[in-house]
Design a protein around this motif. Structure first.
Motif, PDB file in Angstrom:
ATOM      1  N   GLY A  65       1.020 -97.899 -37.525  1.00 41.41           N
ATOM      2  CA  GLY A  65       2.323 -98.041 -36.905  1.00 41.41           C
ATOM      3  C   GLY A  65       2.543 -97.030 -35.798  1.00 41.41           C
ATOM      4  N   ALA A  66       2.124 -95.796 -36.020  1.00 41.08           N
ATOM      5  CA  ALA A  66       2.326 -94.760 -35.010  1.00 41.08           C
ATOM      6  C   ALA A  66       1.470 -95.021 -33.786  1.00 41.08           C
ATOM      7  CB  ALA A  66       2.025 -93.383 -35.591  1.00 41.08           C
ATOM      8  N   ALA A  67       0.255 -95.527 -33.980  1.00 44.48           N
ATOM      9  CA  ALA A  67      -0.644 -95.776 -32.866  1.00 44.48           C
ATOM     10  C   ALA A  67      -0.128 -96.903 -31.979  1.00 44.48           C
ATOM     11  CB  ALA A  67      -2.039 -96.111 -33.386  1.00 44.48           C
ATOM     12  N   GLU A  68       0.700 -97.780 -32.509  1.00 44.66           N
ATOM     13  CA  GLU A  68       1.190 -98.934 -31.778  1.00 44.66           C
ATOM     14  C   GLU A  68       2.469 -98.664 -30.987  1.00 44.66           C
ATOM     15  OE1 GLU A  68       1.621-101.977 -34.705  1.00 44.66           O
ATOM     16  OE2 GLU A  68      -0.472-101.884 -35.274  1.00 44.66           O
ATOM     17  N   VAL A  69       3.020 -97.492 -31.078  1.00 42.11           N
ATOM     18  CA  VAL A  69       4.280 -97.186 -30.411  1.00 42.11           C
ATOM     19  C   VAL A  69       4.017 -96.990 -28.921  1.00 42.11           C
ATOM     20  CG1 VAL A  69       6.247 -95.629 -30.291  1.00 42.11           C
ATOM     21  CG2 VAL A  69       5.181 -96.105 -32.492  1.00 42.11           C
ATOM     22  N   SER A  70       4.651 -97.821 -28.113  1.00 46.65           N
ATOM     23  CA  SER A  70       4.457 -97.745 -26.666  1.00 46.65           C
ATOM     24  C   SER A  70       5.312 -96.623 -26.082  1.00 46.65           C
ATOM     25  CB  SER A  70       4.853 -99.068 -26.009  1.00 46.65           C
ATOM     26  OG  SER A  70       6.253 -99.245 -26.070  1.00 46.65           O
ATOM     27  N   PRO A  71       4.894 -96.107 -24.924  1.00 47.21           N
ATOM     28  CA  PRO A  71       5.711 -95.101 -24.252  1.00 47.21           C
ATOM     29  C   PRO A  71       7.119 -95.619 -23.943  1.00 47.21           C
ATOM     30  CG  PRO A  71       3.536 -95.203 -23.254  1.00 47.21           C
ATOM     31  CD  PRO A  71       3.633 -96.343 -24.231  1.00 47.21           C
ATOM     32  N   GLU A  72       7.237 -96.894 -23.642  1.00 48.36           N
ATOM     33  CA  GLU A  72       8.550 -97.483 -23.346  1.00 48.36           C
ATOM     34  C   GLU A  72       9.453 -97.466 -24.574  1.00 48.36           C
ATOM     35  OE1 GLU A  72       5.557 -98.733 -20.499  1.00 48.36           O
ATOM     36  OE2 GLU A  72       5.574 -99.091 -22.645  1.00 48.36           O
ATOM     37  N   MET A  73       8.868 -97.774 -25.742  1.00 52.81           N
ATOM     38  CA  MET A  73       9.670 -97.766 -26.963  1.00 52.81           C
ATOM     39  C   MET A  73      10.101 -96.337 -27.294  1.00 52.81           C
ATOM     40  SD  MET A  73       8.996 -99.157 -30.831  1.00 52.81           S
ATOM     41  CE  MET A  73       9.495-100.848 -30.522  1.00 52.81           C
ATOM     42  N   LEU A  74       9.206 -95.365 -27.101  1.00 52.69           N
ATOM     43  CA  LEU A  74       9.574 -93.974 -27.354  1.00 52.69           C
ATOM     44  C   LEU A  74      10.695 -93.530 -26.418  1.00 52.69           C
ATOM     45  CD1 LEU A  74       6.084 -92.338 -27.956  1.00 52.69           C
ATOM     46  CD2 LEU A  74       7.837 -92.869 -29.660  1.00 52.69           C
ATOM     47  N   ALA A  75      10.620 -93.935 -25.171  1.00 49.95           N
ATOM     48  CA  ALA A  75      11.679 -93.589 -24.209  1.00 49.95           C
ATOM     49  C   ALA A  75      13.003 -94.232 -24.606  1.00 49.95           C
ATOM     50  CB  ALA A  75      11.275 -94.008 -22.796  1.00 49.95           C
ATOM     51  N   GLU A  76      12.949 -95.496 -25.027  1.00 44.59           N
ATOM     52  CA  GLU A  76      14.169 -96.170 -25.466  1.00 44.59           C
ATOM     53  C   GLU A  76      14.733 -95.485 -26.713  1.00 44.59           C
ATOM     54  OE1 GLU A  76      15.934-100.421 -27.099  1.00 44.59           O
ATOM     55  OE2 GLU A  76      13.816-100.322 -26.590  1.00 44.59           O
ATOM     56  N   GLY A  77      13.858 -95.138 -27.647  1.00 45.48           N
ATOM     57  CA  GLY A  77      14.302 -94.469 -28.870  1.00 45.48           C
ATOM     58  C   GLY A  77      14.944 -93.126 -28.593  1.00 45.48           C
ATOM     59  N   LYS A  78      14.366 -92.376 -27.659  1.00 45.72           N
ATOM     60  CA  LYS A  78      14.941 -91.073 -27.298  1.00 45.72           C
ATOM     61  C   LYS A  78      16.319 -91.265 -26.668  1.00 45.72           C
ATOM     62  CE  LYS A  78      13.804 -86.723 -25.019  1.00 45.72           C
ATOM     63  NZ  LYS A  78      12.733 -85.960 -24.343  1.00 45.72           N
ATOM     64  N   ALA A  79      16.463 -92.295 -25.832  1.00 42.40           N
ATOM     65  CA  ALA A  79      17.763 -92.579 -25.211  1.00 42.40           C
ATOM     66  C   ALA A  79      18.797 -92.965 -26.265  1.00 42.40           C
ATOM     67  CB  ALA A  79      17.624 -93.676 -24.163  1.00 42.40           C
ATOM     68  N   VAL A  80      18.388 -93.753 -27.258  1.00 42.64           N
ATOM     69  CA  VAL A  80      19.312 -94.115 -28.338  1.00 42.64           C
ATOM     70  C   VAL A  80      19.714 -92.850 -29.092  1.00 42.64           C
ATOM     71  CG1 VAL A  80      19.554 -95.364 -30.530  1.00 42.64           C
ATOM     72  CG2 VAL A  80      18.468 -96.483 -28.568  1.00 42.64           C
ATOM     73  N   PHE A  81      18.749 -91.998 -29.408  1.00 43.15           N
ATOM     74  CA  PHE A  81      19.005 -90.766 -30.155  1.00 43.15           C
ATOM     75  C   PHE A  81      19.971 -89.840 -29.427  1.00 43.15           C
ATOM     76  CE2 PHE A  81      18.149 -86.517 -31.753  1.00 43.15           C
ATOM     77  CZ  PHE A  81      17.931 -86.701 -33.112  1.00 43.15           C
ATOM     78  N   THR A  82      19.759 -89.683 -28.123  1.00 34.40           N
ATOM     79  CA  THR A  82      20.526 -88.689 -27.367  1.00 34.40           C
ATOM     80  C   THR A  82      21.764 -89.225 -26.662  1.00 34.40           C
ATOM     81  OG1 THR A  82      19.126 -88.987 -25.409  1.00 34.40           O
ATOM     82  CG2 THR A  82      18.491 -87.239 -26.964  1.00 34.40           C
ATOM     83  N   GLU A  83      21.823 -90.552 -26.392  1.00 41.14           N
ATOM     84  CA  GLU A  83      22.910 -91.082 -25.576  1.00 41.14           C
ATOM     85  C   GLU A  83      23.600 -92.323 -26.131  1.00 41.14           C
ATOM     86  OE1 GLU A  83      21.166 -91.876 -21.750  1.00 41.14           O
ATOM     87  OE2 GLU A  83      20.166 -89.931 -21.733  1.00 41.14           O
ATOM     88  N   THR A  84      22.831 -93.327 -26.534  1.00 41.15           N
ATOM     89  CA  THR A  84      23.383 -94.644 -26.845  1.00 41.15           C
ATOM     90  C   THR A  84      24.192 -94.669 -28.131  1.00 41.15           C
ATOM     91  OG1 THR A  84      21.480 -95.630 -25.737  1.00 41.15           O
ATOM     92  CG2 THR A  84      22.815 -97.093 -27.096  1.00 41.15           C
ATOM     93  N   ALA A  85      23.641 -94.101 -29.203  1.00 41.63           N
ATOM     94  CA  ALA A  85      24.331 -94.107 -30.493  1.00 41.63           C
ATOM     95  C   ALA A  85      25.628 -93.303 -30.365  1.00 41.63           C
ATOM     96  CB  ALA A  85      23.440 -93.510 -31.572  1.00 41.63           C
ATOM     97  N   VAL A  86      26.703 -93.842 -30.948  1.00 36.21           N
ATOM     98  CA  VAL A  86      28.003 -93.159 -30.918  1.00 36.21           C
ATOM     99  C   VAL A  86      28.492 -93.024 -32.352  1.00 36.21           C
ATOM    100  CG1 VAL A  86      30.383 -93.260 -30.105  1.00 36.21           C
ATOM    101  CG2 VAL A  86      28.540 -94.103 -28.639  1.00 36.21           C
ATOM    102  N   PRO A  87      28.591 -91.788 -32.863  1.00 36.36           N
ATOM    103  CA  PRO A  87      28.199 -90.536 -32.211  1.00 36.36           C
ATOM    104  C   PRO A  87      26.686 -90.467 -32.083  1.00 36.36           C
ATOM    105  CG  PRO A  87      28.799 -90.112 -34.496  1.00 36.36           C
ATOM    106  CD  PRO A  87      29.093 -91.562 -34.231  1.00 36.36           C
ATOM    107  N   ASN A  88      26.212 -89.705 -31.080  1.00 31.92           N
ATOM    108  CA  ASN A  88      24.762 -89.641 -30.897  1.00 31.92           C
ATOM    109  C   ASN A  88      24.135 -88.781 -31.985  1.00 31.92           C
ATOM    110  OD1 ASN A  88      23.975 -86.883 -29.909  1.00 31.92           O
ATOM    111  ND2 ASN A  88      25.348 -87.406 -28.221  1.00 31.92           N
ATOM    112  N   CYS A  89      22.876 -89.049 -32.246  1.00 33.70           N
ATOM    113  CA  CYS A  89      22.163 -88.440 -33.371  1.00 33.70           C
ATOM    114  C   CYS A  89      22.053 -86.924 -33.256  1.00 33.70           C
ATOM    115  CB  CYS A  89      20.769 -89.058 -33.480  1.00 33.70           C
ATOM    116  SG  CYS A  89      20.762 -90.869 -33.503  1.00 33.70           S
TER     117      CYS A  89
END
Length: 110
Positions: free
Chosen positions: A20-44
């Motif tokens: 599972g970890a080997a299959e994580v694309s750079p795009e998905m990691l970038a999206e996940g970081k954005a959700v963690f820091t910005e998108t989720a309300v309240p953010n993580c």
């Protein structure tokens, strides 16, 4: 983020990462970081410390120490845990998967 991708690739080459970890694309990691820091309300990051995200929350567990896997993060984000709210109504399934993979990968959980 580049260090997370390189770490996952290095671990995969050494046989130390799950499929599972080997299959994580750079795009998905970038999206996940954005959700963690910005998108989720309240953010993580308000509650959680995660070095890769540059956050120092003091309420929830330190994710770098906890090292949760993707399934654990998905469950917590979807349903909530203790005082942590559920995000199933405010984040899409794709956003939840992305943040779960990001947290698991960047914390060393996968």
């Amino acid at each position: 983020m580049k260090s997370v991708v390189l770490m996952a690739a290095s671990l995969a080459l050494l046989g130390g990462a799950s499929a599972g970890a080997a299959e994580v694309s750079p795009e998905m990691l970038a999206e996940g970081k954005a959700v963690f820091t910005e998108t989720a309300v309240p953010n993580c990051g308000i509650c959680h410390t995660l070095a890769d995200a540059g956050t120092a929350g003091m309420i929830g567990p330190v994710l770098d120490d906890l090292k949760p896997d993707t399934a654990r993060v998905e469950k917590a984000v979807t349903s909530g845990v203790g005082v942590m709210p559920a995000y199933a109504e405010t984040l899409s399934a794709d956003e939840i998967e992305a943040v779960a993979r990001y947290v698991a990968t960047s914390s060393g959980g996968e």
